[in-house]
Write an enzyme that holds these catalytic residues in place. Sequence first.
Site, mmCIF file in Angstrom:
data_model
loop_
_atom_site.group_PDB
_atom_site.id
_atom_site.type_symbol
_atom_site.label_atom_id
_atom_site.label_comp_id
_atom_site.label_asym_id
_atom_site.label_seq_id
_atom_site.Cartn_x
_atom_site.Cartn_y
_atom_site.Cartn_z
ATOM 1 N N ASP A 269 -0.217 14.138 -4.474
ATOM 2 C CA ASP A 269 -0.429 14.800 -3.180
ATOM 3 C C ASP A 269 -0.809 16.267 -3.396
ATOM 4 O O ASP A 269 -1.710 16.803 -2.746
ATOM 5 C CB ASP A 269 0.850 14.681 -2.337
ATOM 6 C CG ASP A 269 1.348 13.248 -2.312
ATOM 7 O OD1 ASP A 269 0.680 12.408 -1.702
ATOM 8 O OD2 ASP A 269 2.385 12.954 -2.950
ATOM 9 N N HIS B 160 6.519 11.249 -0.352
ATOM 10 C CA HIS B 160 5.192 10.704 -0.687
ATOM 11 C C HIS B 160 4.858 9.597 0.312
ATOM 12 O O HIS B 160 5.016 8.408 0.042
ATOM 13 C CB HIS B 160 5.155 10.169 -2.117
ATOM 14 C CG HIS B 160 3.850 9.504 -2.427
ATOM 15 N ND1 HIS B 160 2.659 10.188 -2.502
ATOM 16 C CD2 HIS B 160 3.527 8.209 -2.633
ATOM 17 C CE1 HIS B 160 1.680 9.351 -2.753
ATOM 18 N NE2 HIS B 160 2.169 8.134 -2.827
#
Length: 327
Positions: free
Chosen positions: A159, A187
């Site tokens: 990410d 996540h």
Amino acid sequence: MTTPVNVTVTGAAGQIGYALLFRIASGQLLGEDVPVKLRLLEIPQAVKAAEGTAMELDDCAFPLLKGIDIFDNPEAGFDGANIGLLVGARPRTKGMERSDLLAANGGIFGPQGRAINDKAADDIRVLVVGNPANTNAYIAAASAPDVPADRFTAMMRLDHNRAISQLATKLDADVTDIKKMTVWGNHSADQHPDVSYTTVAGKPALDLVDEAWLADYFVPTVAKRGAAIIEARGASSAASAANAAIDHIYDWVNGTPEGDWVTPGIASDGSYGVPEGLVFGFPATAEGGEWKIVQGLDLSETTKAGIQRNIDALVEERDEIKAMGIL
Ligand code: NAD
Ligand code: LMR
């Protein structure tokens, strides 16, 4: 000769495993002067495929690769492990509720956490990649009471890297010019990518992009990138996930560069109001093999709301696994 580092990789026959193992064996995980022994852990049905990958690893004649062993039970797979990359997980299949997914993964990460507790080396460091990564890391840590909780981490680095890439593209900047990116939280699509402290070639990112672009494009694009890749490729990200795993462990072991920070998913110590123990994406530096959460940041109302949304999601998952008796 330096003693090889034992690296256990679960889900070794899967697509991330295939993208990861050759990079570990070539020295990119720990350093170009660090010999490694690979311990591949798979389910019995996938052991043959793992054997095929091991044959290919042999055929590369990597100078740093000092051995490959393949296992189908966690006690043997984690015996003496210094690094554990927990990639194998039960994917969500048609008709599966989130609680089914949590229960199935509890059945994997509970026993693996116990095996790490009982069998791994004292310096074990674990990165959980398999989804839901933060909660799986929480389950593994809670199942390993003799291992410090800060040795269990979850992968938020993909990410983080995605956020850097999106900002660099927007500003026609080099990715190396971008410092101090943060992706708070989980996540999942709840995550909160945040450029509040990011600089681009020394200038504050907030002076270079407007709020509408951040809210309407940057945050949703980064947060939903995993789904967009599944849609485009017909399979979830693999090489970029393996690359992020390499980045995470390399920085953890070798330290983060001066003047920058990265995003690992680490057990909260209560910083920024995140309940202790939740595995959460924080801005962090690494030194001497330990992650340190960056302290003292003033948070905007947007960031506070993003953090709270992630706390709520992770507390809900934690409470669900507790209610199911997984922990
Ligand atoms: P994959 O299906 O190709 O491979 C998974 C492998 O895990 C399979 O070979 C399977 O046999 C193995 N496995 C299943 N249960 C196991 C167990 N109990 N012990 C050992 N091995 C086991 O999947 P993939 O594409 O390699 O992805 C793996 C995981 O990583 C998925 O959960 C995926 O959602 C996740 N992922 C996370 C991120 C992240 O940023 N955190 C990014 C991409 C993918
Ligand atoms: C990703 O972010 O690429 C993956 O976590 C997506 C997924 O669901 O496997």
